[in-house]
Design a protein around this motif. Structure first.
Motif, PDB file in Angstrom:
ATOM      1  N   ALA A   1       7.858   6.224  -4.449  1.00  0.00           N
ATOM      2  CA  ALA A   1       8.552   6.333  -5.649  1.00  0.00           C
ATOM      3  C   ALA A   1       9.919   6.643  -5.550  1.00  0.00           C
ATOM      4  N   ASN A   2      10.794   6.591  -4.325  1.00  0.00           N
ATOM      5  CA  ASN A   2      11.896   6.931  -4.106  1.00  0.00           C
ATOM      6  C   ASN A   2      13.159   5.830  -4.573  1.00  0.00           C
ATOM      7  N   GLY A   3      12.621   4.672  -4.527  1.00  0.00           N
ATOM      8  CA  GLY A   3      13.600   3.609  -5.110  1.00  0.00           C
ATOM      9  C   GLY A   3      14.602   3.132  -4.032  1.00  0.00           C
ATOM     10  N   ASP A   4      14.519   3.723  -2.687  1.00  0.00           N
ATOM     11  CA  ASP A   4      15.198   3.297  -1.677  1.00  0.00           C
ATOM     12  C   ASP A   4      15.024   1.810  -1.420  1.00  0.00           C
ATOM     13  N   GLU A   5      16.015   1.471  -0.484  1.00  0.00           N
ATOM     14  CA  GLU A   5      15.783  -0.032  -0.196  1.00  0.00           C
ATOM     15  C   GLU A   5      14.566  -0.050   0.972  1.00  0.00           C
ATOM     16  N   TRP A   6      13.707  -1.178   1.018  1.00  0.00           N
ATOM     17  CA  TRP A   6      12.789  -1.674   2.023  1.00  0.00           C
ATOM     18  C   TRP A   6      13.572  -1.693   3.493  1.00  0.00           C
ATOM     19  N   GLN A   7      12.861  -0.766   4.475  1.00  0.00           N
ATOM     20  CA  GLN A   7      13.404  -1.022   5.963  1.00  0.00           C
ATOM     21  C   GLN A   7      12.351  -1.364   6.588  1.00  0.00           C
TER      22      GLN A   7
ATOM     23  N   ALA B   1       0.866  -1.291   0.025  1.00  0.00           N
ATOM     24  CA  ALA B   1      -0.038  -0.015   0.008  1.00  0.00           C
ATOM     25  C   ALA B   1       0.821   1.313  -0.003  1.00  0.00           C
ATOM     26  N   VAL B   2       0.335   2.271  -0.527  1.00  0.00           N
ATOM     27  CA  VAL B   2       0.796   3.611  -0.599  1.00  0.00           C
ATOM     28  C   VAL B   2       0.331   4.421   0.544  1.00  0.00           C
ATOM     29  N   LEU B   3       0.761   4.818   1.639  1.00  0.00           N
ATOM     30  CA  LEU B   3       0.109   5.218   3.016  1.00  0.00           C
ATOM     31  C   LEU B   3       0.831   6.410   3.073  1.00  0.00           C
TER      32      LEU B   3
ATOM     33  N   THR C   1       9.982 -12.805   6.146  1.00  0.00           N
ATOM     34  CA  THR C   1      10.039 -12.569   7.387  1.00  0.00           C
ATOM     35  C   THR C   1       8.245 -12.107   7.480  1.00  0.00           C
ATOM     36  N   PRO C   2       7.279 -13.120   7.556  1.00  0.00           N
ATOM     37  CA  PRO C   2       6.216 -12.718   7.751  1.00  0.00           C
ATOM     38  C   PRO C   2       5.903 -11.792   8.972  1.00  0.00           C
ATOM     39  N   GLY C   3       4.993 -11.060   8.796  1.00  0.00           N
ATOM     40  CA  GLY C   3       4.264 -10.224  10.071  1.00  0.00           C
ATOM     41  C   GLY C   3       5.476  -8.782  10.389  1.00  0.00           C
ATOM     42  N   VAL C   4       6.369  -8.871   9.511  1.00  0.00           N
ATOM     43  CA  VAL C   4       7.263  -7.441   9.729  1.00  0.00           C
ATOM     44  C   VAL C   4       7.041  -6.426   8.748  1.00  0.00           C
ATOM     45  N   VAL C   5       6.478  -5.279   9.106  1.00  0.00           N
ATOM     46  CA  VAL C   5       6.041  -4.192   8.227  1.00  0.00           C
ATOM     47  C   VAL C   5       7.316  -3.504   7.608  1.00  0.00           C
ATOM     48  N   TYR C   6       7.391  -3.351   6.318  1.00  0.00           N
ATOM     49  CA  TYR C   6       8.629  -2.793   5.685  1.00  0.00           C
ATOM     50  C   TYR C   6       8.010  -1.469   5.219  1.00  0.00           C
ATOM     51  N   ARG C   7       8.933  -0.470   5.199  1.00  0.00           N
ATOM     52  CA  ARG C   7       8.505   0.805   4.531  1.00  0.00           C
ATOM     53  C   ARG C   7       9.623   1.424   3.613  1.00  0.00           C
ATOM     54  N   ARG C   8       9.334   2.242   2.837  1.00  0.00           N
ATOM     55  CA  ARG C   8      10.254   3.151   2.114  1.00  0.00           C
ATOM     56  C   ARG C   8       9.456   4.497   1.133  1.00  0.00           C
ATOM     57  N   LYS C   9      10.185   5.395   1.025  1.00  0.00           N
ATOM     58  CA  LYS C   9       9.491   6.578   0.692  1.00  0.00           C
ATOM     59  C   LYS C   9       8.926   6.333  -0.752  1.00  0.00           C
TER      60      LYS C   9
ATOM     61  N   PRO D   1       4.490  13.075   2.307  1.00  0.00           N
ATOM     62  CA  PRO D   1       4.291  12.141   3.345  1.00  0.00           C
ATOM     63  C   PRO D   1       3.951  10.599   2.843  1.00  0.00           C
ATOM     64  N   ASN D   2       4.151  10.219   1.884  1.00  0.00           N
ATOM     65  CA  ASN D   2       3.638   8.893   1.622  1.00  0.00           C
ATOM     66  C   ASN D   2       4.732   7.821   1.456  1.00  0.00           C
ATOM     67  N   ASP D   3       4.418   6.902   2.179  1.00  0.00           N
ATOM     68  CA  ASP D   3       5.279   5.524   2.413  1.00  0.00           C
ATOM     69  C   ASP D   3       4.659   4.480   1.624  1.00  0.00           C
ATOM     70  N   GLU D   4       5.603   3.642   0.842  1.00  0.00           N
ATOM     71  CA  GLU D   4       5.302   2.410   0.252  1.00  0.00           C
ATOM     72  C   GLU D   4       5.295   1.543   1.412  1.00  0.00           C
TER      73      GLU D   4
END
Length: 100
Positions: free
Chosen positions: A87-93, A20-22, A77-85, A31-34
């Motif tokens: 449309a930025n192309g950064d690595e998932w964190q 989701a983009v939220l 890693t089921p259950g771990v929520v990842y984010r990145r900015k 303010p949007n994260d993937e």
């Protein structure tokens, strides 16, 4: 474009990888994260996203698809929520709640 248009999922065995983009709630000009998480179903994934501070997670997924690399990461890693900015192309964190 509605919020649900910016969501999607991929099914894999007994899990779904939800995407989701939220709004990250920061109030910044961009303010949007993937957001990405593997869970048993969309409802569980949406709950995890909300628990990590993301608001307005749609009740149903849209048609966007996360990349194959993102799907593989979430399935490891089921259950771990990842984010990145968005449309930025950064690595998932992992979100701050999952670091540790």
């Amino acid at each position: 474009m509605t919020t649900s248009d910016m969501t999607g999922l991929v099914r894999s065995a007994s899990l779904v990888v939800a995407f989701a983009v939220l709004d990250d709630g920061s109030g910044d000009c961009d303010p949007n994260d993937e957001v990405l998480v593997a869970a048993p179903n969309w409802a569980s994934a949406a709950r995890l996203m909300r628990e990590h501070g993301y608001r307005h997670v749609p009740r149903q997924p849209g048609r966007m698809k996360p990349s194959p690399d993102a799907v593989a990461l979430a399935l490891r890693t089921p259950g771990v929520v990842y984010r990145r900015k968005w449309a930025n192309g950064d690595e998932w964190q992992p979100t701050a709640n999952d670091v540790g």
